[in-house]
Design a protein around this motif. Structure first.
Motif, PDB file in Angstrom:
ATOM      1  N   PHE A  77       0.874  -1.162   0.000  1.00 33.68           N
ATOM      2  CA  PHE A  77       0.000   0.000   0.000  1.00 33.68           C
ATOM      3  C   PHE A  77       0.914   1.214   0.000  1.00 33.68           C
ATOM      4  O   PHE A  77       1.903   1.227   0.723  1.00 33.68           O
ATOM      5  CB  PHE A  77      -0.835   0.047   1.289  1.00 33.68           C
ATOM      6  N   GLY A 125      -9.308  -0.248  -0.022  1.00 35.45           N
ATOM      7  CA  GLY A 125      -8.175  -0.997  -0.548  1.00 35.45           C
ATOM      8  C   GLY A 125      -7.788  -0.494  -1.927  1.00 35.45           C
ATOM      9  O   GLY A 125      -6.614  -0.279  -2.230  1.00 35.45           O
ATOM     10  N   THR A 129      -3.957   0.897  -2.679  1.00 33.35           N
ATOM     11  CA  THR A 129      -3.029  -0.126  -3.148  1.00 33.35           C
ATOM     12  C   THR A 129      -2.050   0.414  -4.184  1.00 33.35           C
ATOM     13  O   THR A 129      -2.315   1.393  -4.873  1.00 33.35           O
ATOM     14  CB  THR A 129      -3.798  -1.329  -3.712  1.00 33.35           C
ATOM     15  N   ASN A 134      -3.485  -6.478  -7.060  1.00 31.49           N
ATOM     16  CA  ASN A 134      -4.211  -6.182  -5.831  1.00 31.49           C
ATOM     17  C   ASN A 134      -5.350  -5.191  -6.134  1.00 31.49           C
ATOM     18  O   ASN A 134      -6.462  -5.313  -5.614  1.00 31.49           O
ATOM     19  CB  ASN A 134      -3.237  -5.594  -4.815  1.00 31.49           C
TER      20      ASN A 134
END
Lengths: 582, 123
Positions: A77, A125, A129, A134
């Motif tokens: 991240f 997310g 990310t 992902n």
């Protein structure tokens, strides 16, 4: 400290969702509402903390899998101010929605809350990310949660809209994955930094261009940009109104944020892409703004009207990305946050109409809103903000975009923005006038509502539904200067440290009259529609002829999934051809 | 890893197969007159992604990426794409299951699964 905070925005909602699924049936009915609201507020607090602490982007490697010997195997991240700021918008919208939907979904085991928390985790997310695959996973997490929430009420129209939504976005997901496969074949990595480094080596590579085309098309489908916009008006109109708040407020714009992030942090390394991408996005953004605006003005189903206004505003954000400059990106982000707050509030007022007036058809509801006039005030405020009234975050974003466009030599963008705001704001003000003031009777039209009888549970008092709505509007009005300042500061870290930072001064309108002009045009559009019966016949007939020229546009939104896929293939073809021919 | 020439090492056939699956699947979705058939066409579109990913990771003469019996360092196909395909399968199964569940509910309410006769927002 940051390494503890970084994964929390995703981990917290996911674990709470799991706990709710296990224990909710043991608890009293209101407990899941409270827990979900608190979770969203906690995530908002985490995002604020992160916003304060990340002057330079912070990288968090899951499980400590840092790159070694030039090989990146881990997933990371990267927290920057843009990502944290977007996360904050998402968390606030979810917190407001959980309050708005208090007691609305009486379900066993709190399925609504579990799905909403999953949805929130997916969005957070996605915005943090720094790994392409992902990103795809979060894209699908929020997709699947969104599909299930659309059809949640299991009514025929909701299911039909949900099916179109699922099929279109499902195809989008598969295109994205194909693109990821292609780019992995070239770069042998999925992390943004490693990808960008590999792309810089392969300048003008057709495989990179093909991957770019597929991944960006997938995001354009999610963002509902013309010609991929058809699913949105079906899905947003029929989804439960708390879900529509999230859809229009953040799910659509997150894809635009994703496009900006992917372009700046990965694909801008290939110099061949920029000029084509610039022209394509300018065209798509202009088309979306105008098509959305015109269609918006023609609707009578209030939620469908709001959905088309979202398409129009998404077009404006795309224009901000299309400038491919630091100040354009900062303008897009500011506009996006303002639009999310305003549109969320407006969908809440539509939900109030559904719950307390038992309908959503503008003409059928004429004058029915008089007893709930505070909601009318909220709707008027929202309509004026959409129309470009010179106050608040959307207005700051508009000015930044105007300034960025003139600096890039594309001053005509200002006119597109002007018409987009006036058309959507005008339609919204017309609805307010008709529903809350009882203006503009249309004899014999009341029975031709576009959908079956719709209403939502009226178990909640007006103040409970209005409070989160007013909170969002308040933020949208008060935050203009702060947000534009933070976004201007944040943009160099987001795009490329080598780019010059945009000026920190609070942007001015191109001319002090322009915002007033857009607002006046919106008021004029609303007044024309509401006082039609007093207008001279000749004038009315020529206006009708003008409106009739847009009928093919209406017909294109046929509700047929086959047509929509046809348009999708056409759009993909145009994109691919433009990239191939230069 | 010589990732750069991975594409050149593989023949063109898998790419043609993937493009064919994508095209024929989209054609099926666009022309379908039954939602169950449409969901099946969607899975055909998805199989194009399987072929693309497997083709990207394939290496001639290499074994499976399991180093139980072979010593580490033995040539193996790329394990990353295999993990991607696994995720892809999970996503695909979820989406198909959700779509089919919606179809069942819709059929209960409307008695038909023909997209021509089911339109949200008929004006």
């Amino acid at each position: 400290m940051m390494s503890i905070l970084a994964p929390l925005p995703v981990v917290l909602p996911l674990s709470i969702a799991a706990l709710l699924l296990i224990f909710a049936h043991l608890w009293p009915a209101r407990v899941p509402d409270a827990i979900a609201t608190l979770t969203a507020l906690a995530t908002a607090a985490i995002c604020v903390l992160m916003l304060q602490r990340v002057a330079t982007p912070f990288t968090y490697w899951f499980g400590g899998w840092q790159p070694a010997n030039g090989l990146t195997l881990g997933i990371d991240f990267v927290i920057d101010r843009f990502g944290a700021g977007f996360g904050l918008l998402v968390s606030i919208l979810f917190a407001a929605t959980f309050v708005f939907a208090w007691g609305y979904f009486e379900s066993v085991r709190a399925h609504f809350h579990v799905l909403m928390l999953l949805f929130m985790a997916g969005m957070l997310g996605f915005s943090l990310t720094h790994d392409l695959f992902n990103m795809f996973v979060w894209f699908e997490v929020m997709g699947v949660a969104g599909f299930a929430l659309t059809g949640y009420r299991l009514e025929a129209s909701a299911l039909e809209g949900g099916l179109n939504f699922t099929v279109m976005n499902g195809i989008g997901g598969y295109l994205m994955l194909c693109g990821i496969g292609l780019i992995y074949a070239r770069a042998g990595a999925l992390d943004f930094t490693a990808l960008s480094r590999a792309i810089a080596v392969h300048q003008g590579d057709p495989v990179v261009a093909a991957a770019f085309c597929l991944v960006v098309t997938a995001l354009l489908i999610k963002a509902a940009v013309v010609p991929f916009q058809f699913w949105l008006s079906d899905a947003h109109a029929v989804a439960p109104s708390p879900v529509s708040v999230i859809f229009s407020g953040s799910m659509v714009s997150i894809a635009i944020y994703g496009i900006a992030r992917l372009y700046w942090q990965v694909f801008s390394a290939d110099a061949a892409i920029a000029p084509i991408f610039h022209r394509l996005l300018l065209a798509a953004g202009t088309a979306s703004t105008l098509v959305g605006g015109i269609m918006c003005a023609r609707q009578r189903h209030v939620k469908r009207l709001l959905a088309f206004s979202t398409i129009s505003h998404v077009g404006i954000m795309i224009l901000g990305v299309a400038l491919l400059s630091a100040d354009g990106t900062a303008a897009m982000m500011t506009y996006l946050i303002g639009h999310g707050l305003v549109k969320g509030a407006l969908f809440m007022t539509a939900g109030i109409l559904l719950a307390l007036c038992g309908g959503i058809d503008e003409i059928g509801l004429r004058g029915h809103g008089k007893s709930i006039w505070p909601a009318g005030l909220a709707m008027t405020t929202g309509g004026l903000l959409l129309a470009g009234a010179p106050v608040g975050i959307m207005d700051a974003g508009t000015h930044m975009l105007d300034a960025a466009a003139s600096r890039a030599g594309e001053a005509w963008v200002i006119a597109v923005l002007f018409f987009g705001s006036a058309l959507t704001g005008g339609a919204m003000l017309r609805v307010t006038g008709r529903v809350f003031l009882g203006l503009g009777p249309m004899q014999g039209e009341e029975t031709h509502a576009p959908t079956e009888q719709e209403d939502e549970r009226s178990s909640r008092p007006l103040w409970l539904m209005l409070a989160p709505c007013c909170g969002l509007l308040l933020l949208a009005v008060a935050g203009g200067e702060t947000i534009s300042h933070v976004m201007n500061q944040a943009v160099p870290a987001f795009i490329n440290p080598a780019q010059p930072a945009p000026s920190q001064a609070f942007p001015k309108a191109p001319h002090p009259l322009v915002p007033w002009l857009a607002t006046s045009l919106a008021l004029a559009i609303a007044a024309w529609d509401l006082s039609r019966q007093y207008m001279p016949r000749r004038l009315r007939r020529s206006a009708d002829t003008l409106m009739r020229t847009f009928r093919p546009l209406e017909a294109a939104h046929s509700g047929l999934i086959g047509d929509y896929v046809g348009w999708l293939v056409l759009g993909l073809g145009i994109f691919a051809a433009a990239l191939a021919l230069g | 890893m010589t990732t750069h020439d991975r594409l050149d090492m593989t023949a063109g056939l898998p790419w043609c197969v993937a493009a064919w699956l994508l095209g024929v699947g989209l054609y099926g979705v666009a022309t379908s007159r039954n939602y169950v058939h449409l969901v099946a066409c969607l899975t055909v579109v998805q199989s194009a992604t399987y072929v693309v990913l497997l083709c990207v990771g394939y290496r001639w003469g290499a074994g499976p990426p399991i180093f139980y019996a072979h010593p580490p360092g033995t040539p193996a196909v790329d394990p990353v794409v295999q993990a991607l395909v696994l995720t892809d399968i999970v996503v695909g199964a979820t989406v198909s299951a959700l779509l089919l569940a919606m179809c069942v509910q819709l059929h209960k309410r409307k008695g038909t699964l023909d997209p021509e006769r089911l339109r949200p927002m008929r004006q």
